[in-house]
Design a protein around this motif. Structure first.
Motif, PDB file in Angstrom:
ATOM      1  N   TYR A 123       8.188   5.829  -5.319  1.00  0.00           N
ATOM      2  CA  TYR A 123       7.612   7.135  -5.644  1.00  0.00           C
ATOM      3  C   TYR A 123       6.774   7.655  -4.476  1.00  0.00           C
ATOM      4  O   TYR A 123       6.828   8.842  -4.131  1.00  0.00           O
ATOM      5  N   ILE A 124       5.999   6.770  -3.871  1.00  0.00           N
ATOM      6  CA  ILE A 124       5.150   7.180  -2.758  1.00  0.00           C
ATOM      7  C   ILE A 124       5.989   7.709  -1.598  1.00  0.00           C
ATOM      8  O   ILE A 124       5.656   8.725  -0.966  1.00  0.00           O
ATOM      9  N   ASP A 140       4.458  12.670  -8.457  1.00  0.00           N
ATOM     10  CA  ASP A 140       3.058  12.301  -8.664  1.00  0.00           C
ATOM     11  C   ASP A 140       2.847  11.933 -10.129  1.00  0.00           C
ATOM     12  O   ASP A 140       2.155  10.960 -10.445  1.00  0.00           O
ATOM     13  N   HIS A 141       3.465  12.711 -11.027  1.00  0.00           N
ATOM     14  CA  HIS A 141       3.379  12.388 -12.457  1.00  0.00           C
ATOM     15  C   HIS A 141       4.007  11.026 -12.746  1.00  0.00           C
ATOM     16  O   HIS A 141       3.431  10.203 -13.465  1.00  0.00           O
ATOM     17  N   LEU A 142       5.188  10.779 -12.186  1.00  0.00           N
ATOM     18  CA  LEU A 142       5.860   9.499 -12.419  1.00  0.00           C
ATOM     19  C   LEU A 142       5.027   8.331 -11.893  1.00  0.00           C
ATOM     20  O   LEU A 142       4.950   7.268 -12.520  1.00  0.00           O
ATOM     21  N   PHE A 143       4.402   8.537 -10.735  1.00  0.00           N
ATOM     22  CA  PHE A 143       3.558   7.509 -10.124  1.00  0.00           C
ATOM     23  C   PHE A 143       2.411   7.126 -11.061  1.00  0.00           C
ATOM     24  O   PHE A 143       2.215   5.950 -11.394  1.00  0.00           O
ATOM     25  N   HIS A 144       1.676   8.130 -11.521  1.00  0.00           N
ATOM     26  CA  HIS A 144       0.524   7.845 -12.379  1.00  0.00           C
ATOM     27  C   HIS A 144       0.947   7.385 -13.771  1.00  0.00           C
ATOM     28  O   HIS A 144       0.252   6.571 -14.398  1.00  0.00           O
ATOM     29  N   HIS A 189      -2.937   7.588  -2.631  1.00  0.00           N
ATOM     30  CA  HIS A 189      -1.865   6.844  -3.305  1.00  0.00           C
ATOM     31  C   HIS A 189      -1.628   5.498  -2.628  1.00  0.00           C
ATOM     32  O   HIS A 189      -1.417   4.480  -3.299  1.00  0.00           O
ATOM     33  N   ARG A 190      -1.648   5.496  -1.319  1.00  0.00           N
ATOM     34  CA  ARG A 190      -1.473   4.241  -0.585  1.00  0.00           C
ATOM     35  C   ARG A 190      -2.606   3.270  -0.896  1.00  0.00           C
ATOM     36  O   ARG A 190      -2.387   2.063  -1.064  1.00  0.00           O
ATOM     37  N   VAL A 193      -2.023   1.732  -4.385  1.00  0.00           N
ATOM     38  CA  VAL A 193      -0.967   0.723  -4.442  1.00  0.00           C
ATOM     39  C   VAL A 193      -1.376  -0.544  -3.695  1.00  0.00           C
ATOM     40  O   VAL A 193      -1.039  -1.649  -4.116  1.00  0.00           O
ATOM     41  N   THR A 194      -2.102  -0.397  -2.611  1.00  0.00           N
ATOM     42  CA  THR A 194      -2.582  -1.571  -1.881  1.00  0.00           C
ATOM     43  C   THR A 194      -3.483  -2.418  -2.771  1.00  0.00           C
ATOM     44  O   THR A 194      -3.360  -3.650  -2.822  1.00  0.00           O
ATOM     45  N   ALA A 195      -4.380  -1.759  -3.502  1.00  0.00           N
ATOM     46  CA  ALA A 195      -5.276  -2.492  -4.410  1.00  0.00           C
ATOM     47  C   ALA A 195      -4.484  -3.155  -5.527  1.00  0.00           C
ATOM     48  O   ALA A 195      -4.784  -4.287  -5.927  1.00  0.00           O
TER      49      ALA A 195
END
Length: 235
Positions: A123-124, A140-144, A189-190, A193-195
């Motif tokens: 997604y990112i 962005d919606h799919l990501f969250h 966003h990065r 995802v890193t966390a």
């Protein structure tokens, strides 16, 4: 209290008390009208109100039934109310959203799987590569939504979806500052995802709070300046 309100509150009490449970058929109209002391037209309007809230459903040829009353479904109907909020009203909700997003992100960090991480990175990549606001909004919606799903609470997932849907009506990336906004969002966003990949709940919660706070600041740029007439009126 109007007759419609009387009918609505009477039906609501029947449902909330458990007298009418999920999936059960409503009693005959005549019986309800007699018990509640209202006309058929008032009763039908009250039933329509319950249906709009997701608490009742009419089945052609079978009658009216209580819905399954799933929290996620009922909370999703809040979109009908939240969509009415002006921008200032939406901004009042952002303190709630920051808390909830942080909680969900911390939960997701403890539950993340390699498959979910791969999905999020996909997604990112799409988000970072696009300059189309509609494509950005969709992914962005799919990501969250994927992160909220990992949080493990469908009701909370539904509530956050309501908040995000209302926010998406303001296209901050089409503003003159849009490119800078988007770069900052991509970085957020990065960081999120890193966390998550590090399975670090505290870092994930902090990244989520920072991301929501940044969006809140951007939405403030949509607020029109207060006119002199408005200032004099307030005085």
């Amino acid at each position: 209290m109007s007759a419609v309100d009387k009918a609505f509150h009477g039906l609501r009490l029947m449902i909330s008390s458990g007298r009418l449970g999920p999936g059960e058929r409503f009693p005959p109209e005549g019986d309800l009208c007699e018990e509640l002391g209202v006309s058929r037209s008032s009763l039908r309007e009250a039933v329509r109100m319950l249906a709009a809230l997701g608490a009742a459903e009419a089945r052609h040829g079978s009658g009216t039934f209580v819905s399954q009353l799933r929290p996620a479904d009922l909370i999703g109907r809040l979109s009908l109310t939240v969509a009415l909020l002006p921008l200032d009203g939406l901004l009042e909700l952002y303190e709630i959203r920051r808390v909830l997003e942080s909680h969900v992100m911390a939960q997701a960090a403890a539950r993340i799987t390699p498959e979910s991480l791969e999905t999020l990175y996909g997604y990112i990549e799409t988000i970072e590569a696009t300059e189309d606001p509609a494509t950005f909004s969709e992914f962005d919606h799919l990501f969250h939504a994927e992160i909220a799903r990992l949080g493990g609470n469908p009701a909370l997932e539904s509530l956050l979806a309501v908040f995000r849907a209302r926010s998406r009506s303001y296209q901050v990336f089409t503003m003159p500052e849009g490119p800078a906004f988007k770069r900052a969002s991509d970085e957020d966003h990065r960081a999120i995802v890193t966390a998550l990949a590090d399975r670090d709940p505290a870092a994930a919660a902090n990244a989520a709070a920072a991301h929501v706070a940044r969006t809140e600041r951007w939405l403030h740029t949509y607020r029109p300046p207060i006119s002199e007439d408005a200032v004099h009126h307030e005085r």
